[in-house]
Structure formats: C-alpha cells, structure tokens
Design a protein around this motif. Sequence first.
Motif, PDB file in Angstrom:
ATOM      1  N   PHE A  65      44.219 116.388  68.972  1.00  0.00           N
ATOM      2  CA  PHE A  65      43.473 115.803  67.547  1.00  0.00           C
ATOM      3  C   PHE A  65      43.491 114.611  67.960  1.00  0.00           C
ATOM      4  N   PRO A  66      42.362 113.993  67.160  1.00  0.00           N
ATOM      5  CA  PRO A  66      41.942 112.615  66.975  1.00  0.00           C
ATOM      6  C   PRO A  66      43.273 111.848  67.152  1.00  0.00           C
ATOM      7  N   GLU A  67      43.270 110.830  68.151  1.00  0.00           N
ATOM      8  CA  GLU A  67      44.478 109.874  68.143  1.00  0.00           C
ATOM      9  C   GLU A  67      44.516 108.835  67.055  1.00  0.00           C
ATOM     10  N   ARG A  68      45.976 108.797  66.662  1.00  0.00           N
ATOM     11  CA  ARG A  68      46.236 107.654  65.672  1.00  0.00           C
ATOM     12  C   ARG A  68      47.431 106.969  66.251  1.00  0.00           C
ATOM     13  N   SER A  69      47.213 105.741  65.777  1.00  0.00           N
ATOM     14  CA  SER A  69      48.350 104.814  66.388  1.00  0.00           C
ATOM     15  C   SER A  69      49.721 105.139  64.931  1.00  0.00           C
ATOM     16  N   PRO A  70      50.886 104.572  65.605  1.00  0.00           N
ATOM     17  CA  PRO A  70      52.146 104.718  64.669  1.00  0.00           C
ATOM     18  C   PRO A  70      51.701 104.209  63.201  1.00  0.00           C
ATOM     19  N   GLU A  71      51.076 103.035  63.349  1.00  0.00           N
ATOM     20  CA  GLU A  71      50.776 102.310  62.174  1.00  0.00           C
ATOM     21  C   GLU A  71      49.802 103.006  61.328  1.00  0.00           C
ATOM     22  N   GLY A  72      48.803 103.501  61.969  1.00  0.00           N
ATOM     23  CA  GLY A  72      47.876 104.654  61.409  1.00  0.00           C
ATOM     24  C   GLY A  72      48.673 105.862  60.722  1.00  0.00           C
ATOM     25  N   TRP A  73      49.417 106.247  61.361  1.00  0.00           N
ATOM     26  CA  TRP A  73      50.293 107.213  60.612  1.00  0.00           C
ATOM     27  C   TRP A  73      50.987 106.849  59.645  1.00  0.00           C
ATOM     28  N   LYS A  74      51.589 105.573  59.480  1.00  0.00           N
ATOM     29  CA  LYS A  74      52.315 105.130  58.510  1.00  0.00           C
ATOM     30  C   LYS A  74      51.396 104.895  57.176  1.00  0.00           C
ATOM     31  N   TRP A  75      50.219 104.572  57.467  1.00  0.00           N
ATOM     32  CA  TRP A  75      48.944 104.252  56.576  1.00  0.00           C
ATOM     33  C   TRP A  75      48.884 105.633  56.008  1.00  0.00           C
ATOM     34  N   VAL A  76      48.465 106.682  56.772  1.00  0.00           N
ATOM     35  CA  VAL A  76      48.142 108.078  56.231  1.00  0.00           C
ATOM     36  C   VAL A  76      49.299 108.444  55.239  1.00  0.00           C
ATOM     37  N   LEU A  77      50.483 108.397  55.759  1.00  0.00           N
ATOM     38  CA  LEU A  77      51.650 109.163  55.067  1.00  0.00           C
ATOM     39  C   LEU A  77      52.249 108.289  53.894  1.00  0.00           C
ATOM     40  N   PHE A  78      52.354 106.817  54.201  1.00  0.00           N
ATOM     41  CA  PHE A  78      53.138 106.353  53.363  1.00  0.00           C
ATOM     42  C   PHE A  78      52.341 104.984  52.350  1.00  0.00           C
ATOM     43  N   ASP A  79      51.380 105.129  52.423  1.00  0.00           N
ATOM     44  CA  ASP A  79      50.510 104.025  51.603  1.00  0.00           C
ATOM     45  C   ASP A  79      49.790 104.905  50.472  1.00  0.00           C
ATOM     46  N   ASN A  80      49.625 106.068  50.610  1.00  0.00           N
ATOM     47  CA  ASN A  80      48.754 106.737  49.678  1.00  0.00           C
ATOM     48  C   ASN A  80      49.376 106.320  48.190  1.00  0.00           C
ATOM     49  N   PRO A  81      48.470 105.763  47.391  1.00  0.00           N
ATOM     50  CA  PRO A  81      48.725 105.365  46.006  1.00  0.00           C
ATOM     51  C   PRO A  81      49.158 106.558  45.105  1.00  0.00           C
ATOM     52  N   GLU A  82      48.816 107.772  45.205  1.00  0.00           N
ATOM     53  CA  GLU A  82      49.113 108.798  44.579  1.00  0.00           C
ATOM     54  C   GLU A  82      50.431 109.768  44.957  1.00  0.00           C
ATOM     55  N   GLN A  83      50.802 109.402  45.954  1.00  0.00           N
ATOM     56  CA  GLN A  83      51.881 110.101  46.665  1.00  0.00           C
ATOM     57  C   GLN A  83      53.171 110.262  45.655  1.00  0.00           C
ATOM     58  N   GLY A  84      53.446 109.245  45.071  1.00  0.00           N
ATOM     59  CA  GLY A  84      54.728 109.286  44.062  1.00  0.00           C
ATOM     60  C   GLY A  84      55.937 109.813  44.730  1.00  0.00           C
ATOM     61  N   ASP A  85      56.685 110.532  44.099  1.00  0.00           N
ATOM     62  CA  ASP A  85      57.989 110.943  44.929  1.00  0.00           C
ATOM     63  C   ASP A  85      57.914 112.429  45.968  1.00  0.00           C
ATOM     64  N   GLU A  86      56.575 112.836  45.734  1.00  0.00           N
ATOM     65  CA  GLU A  86      56.361 113.890  46.685  1.00  0.00           C
ATOM     66  C   GLU A  86      56.400 113.461  48.155  1.00  0.00           C
ATOM     67  N   PRO A  87      57.010 114.249  48.814  1.00  0.00           N
ATOM     68  CA  PRO A  87      57.327 113.975  50.361  1.00  0.00           C
ATOM     69  C   PRO A  87      56.002 114.053  51.017  1.00  0.00           C
ATOM     70  N   ALA A  88      55.707 113.052  52.012  1.00  0.00           N
ATOM     71  CA  ALA A  88      54.188 113.061  52.545  1.00  0.00           C
ATOM     72  C   ALA A  88      54.428 113.904  53.870  1.00  0.00           C
ATOM     73  N   GLY A  89      55.332 114.936  53.883  1.00  0.00           N
ATOM     74  CA  GLY A  89      55.099 116.169  54.831  1.00  0.00           C
ATOM     75  C   GLY A  89      56.365 116.461  55.236  1.00  0.00           C
ATOM     76  N   TYR A  90      56.630 117.320  56.414  1.00  0.00           N
ATOM     77  CA  TYR A  90      58.059 117.634  56.626  1.00  0.00           C
ATOM     78  C   TYR A  90      57.976 117.657  58.169  1.00  0.00           C
ATOM     79  N   VAL A  91      59.132 117.397  59.000  1.00  0.00           N
ATOM     80  CA  VAL A  91      59.286 117.393  60.243  1.00  0.00           C
ATOM     81  C   VAL A  91      60.207 118.663  60.517  1.00  0.00           C
ATOM     82  N   ALA A  92      60.066 119.211  61.710  1.00  0.00           N
ATOM     83  CA  ALA A  92      61.179 120.016  62.029  1.00  0.00           C
ATOM     84  C   ALA A  92      62.022 119.367  63.341  1.00  0.00           C
ATOM     85  N   ILE A  93      63.330 119.322  62.978  1.00  0.00           N
ATOM     86  CA  ILE A  93      63.977 118.700  64.137  1.00  0.00           C
ATOM     87  C   ILE A  93      65.056 119.874  64.872  1.00  0.00           C
TER      88      ILE A  93
END
Length: 371
Positions: free
Chosen positions: A22-50
Amino acid sequence: MFQPVAPEHVTAIAEINRACGFPERSPEGWKWVLFDNPEQGDEPAGYVAIREGQVVGFTGTQRRILRAGDKRISIIVGHTMISDLHRPGLGFKLARHTFKVHGGNVVVTLNNNALSAPLYPRIGMEPWLGESGRVALERTLDWPAVLTGSARRKMARADSEEALRSVPEYGLQSVTPSDAPPVIEGLSLLDPEAAEDAEILDDFSDRMSQSEVFQPDRSARIWRYRQSDPDHRGAMFLYGLKDKGRLSALVAVSIGKDTKFSPACLEIEDMAIAPGMRMAPLALLRVPEAFARQMRLARVRMRRVPNWMQAQLSGLKGWRVRHRNYDSCHVHAKDRGILDQWDPGPMESDFFFALRRMPHLAEAGAGSVAA
C-alpha cells in the motif's frame, strides 16, 4: 489477541503496510491518521492483532459524525485491513472483531477496489448502493501522459520484482513545489486556519446539516485536520463560492496518482451546494478542471459520485461516466433504516489519507504550495 491500536503500534503498522504494497506512510503520518481525527472521540482508531508480543495485523476504524436536522449518527469508516503476509485471513478476523465491539451506527467501506470488493461479503458486509455505488466520473486532460503511464506499468509487471521496485516515479515533473494554487475566476481559495474563512466554513457546515439527508461535518476543524497530513502537506485545496459573506458552494480537491507508474491526477474530495441555492450542480465541475489544467495534471476524477449528482449527469460533455463491474461500497449496519437517509460522497470515505500522493512534494517541503 486483539486490542485497540495505540501509538506504540504505529511503527509495526507502517512496516506491515509497506510489505503489503500500500502507499507508504511514516509513523508520524500514521499517528495523524489514527489519533488526530477530531471526530474520533472515545471510539478506538482501529484494532491490532498481537502474536508473541508482535503486531501482526491491523484494521483501521475512523469515526465520523453525520447530521440531518436534529438527528445525529456516527459512522465507522473501515480502512487499511492488513496483516503479516505469513498470516492470511487474519484481517478477516480483525474485521469481525470490529463488528462486535464498535460503537457506531454503521461500519462502512467506500473505497474498495476490484480485488478487495468480493471479499467483504465473506466477513458480513454487503453492497448497499446498487448500481449507483459503481459510478465514477472522470475527465482526461492529457492522453499521452495517461497512455505512457499505462505502458510503463505493463512493462514493469512483465519484468522482475526488483525491476518493478527500481522504476522511478512517473510524472513528478508535472507538479513542482514552486507551483502556487491556481487562481480560479469567481472562486476563493479557503484557508481553514484563517479566522474569517473558518467562520464561513462553520456556517456552511451548519447550513448543510439542515438537510433531510445525513451530511458530514464540513466545519473548519475538519479541514484543518485533513490539510495537516505530515507526510503530504500541500496535497489538498479548498475552493468556495462566496455570496454576501457566506459560502454558497464548496469544492475540495487533492493531488494524487494511482500508482508510481501513473501521471499526477486530481481527486475531487468533496463537492457541495448550500441548501436553497439555485445552481447547476455540474457547473462546479469547472473548478477541478480549471485547477487540473493550470497545474498540468493528466486527469480529474470523482471516485464516488453521490446520487444527487448522478441525477444530473445526462448530457455531460467532456467527462466520462464510468460504470465499474464491482461494488466499491460495503456496509455492516446495526440500524439499516439510516441507510435510506444517507447519500455518501467522497467526503465520507478514506480518500484524503488512503490515496497515493506525490512523494516529492512532501520531500521538498510543499507547505509553500498551500500558502
């Protein structure tokens, strides 16, 4: 084990994303996508498998708030379903987990391609827009560039994987960091950071939300967020038609490209007309076309054409109405009734961060392009 995504996961997500092509994005870019969204509220920005302490899969969930008069709903935009290449099927499990725990009214994907579209029904999502969900709009302005890009892609695919990776990006010379945003007659370039423009954007968003159809938030805070991509500043532009200190129409566009072999193109990110305004909707298409011509871009595209606009496409000259042979929009709804009151456009999708951008603009400090 599945758990909500956290900042410490983004480096691993960026690596898996790169491995999946997929198009590459830096860690800083991922933080912007996931954690800067002003509408996110308390909804998780996604889920990871560990697994064994390592992130081996991820699916993103961006929350948006839609309004129609006094009604308000939340949608969860699904994006970036990826997993370690040695763990096929893990993305499906993450998606099913999302369906069980999310806090929105619906989960939607509005940007499926021909390869991914057949997979979504297997995880409980269904196409819901019928034929209208397959319609795209396109205007080609530079056929030689488009055909050259297509030929380069075919030649690279016929060669080795190493050669495929080593082929230089195509079309970078068409847009340079010194290019200023085009001046379009009758339109104002809007800056959501400026107090005056922020005020009229907020007013426009409030007026749009009085519709009987659910509308996304188009206020200044949303556009500030979307234009602050740390990886690709200067990719998105806002134009408004001002009338007596208020906006009567809004058009958002961004510069992108399909693949590294493709020429630069213009994506229509949003197109909206204020309630009560007497305006031919397709007249607004002159805005992205003028932008693309002045910036020497090869084509203009609207990947999701809302129904209100599709009804106006008959007799449209110069633009091609494309009918895909697959469904690009899928949904998993807790309350299907709200779907009858929603006509999504590209604004509600993940286009603003999921599309491939022009890499050299970021590398060269393209903040000057948006000035």
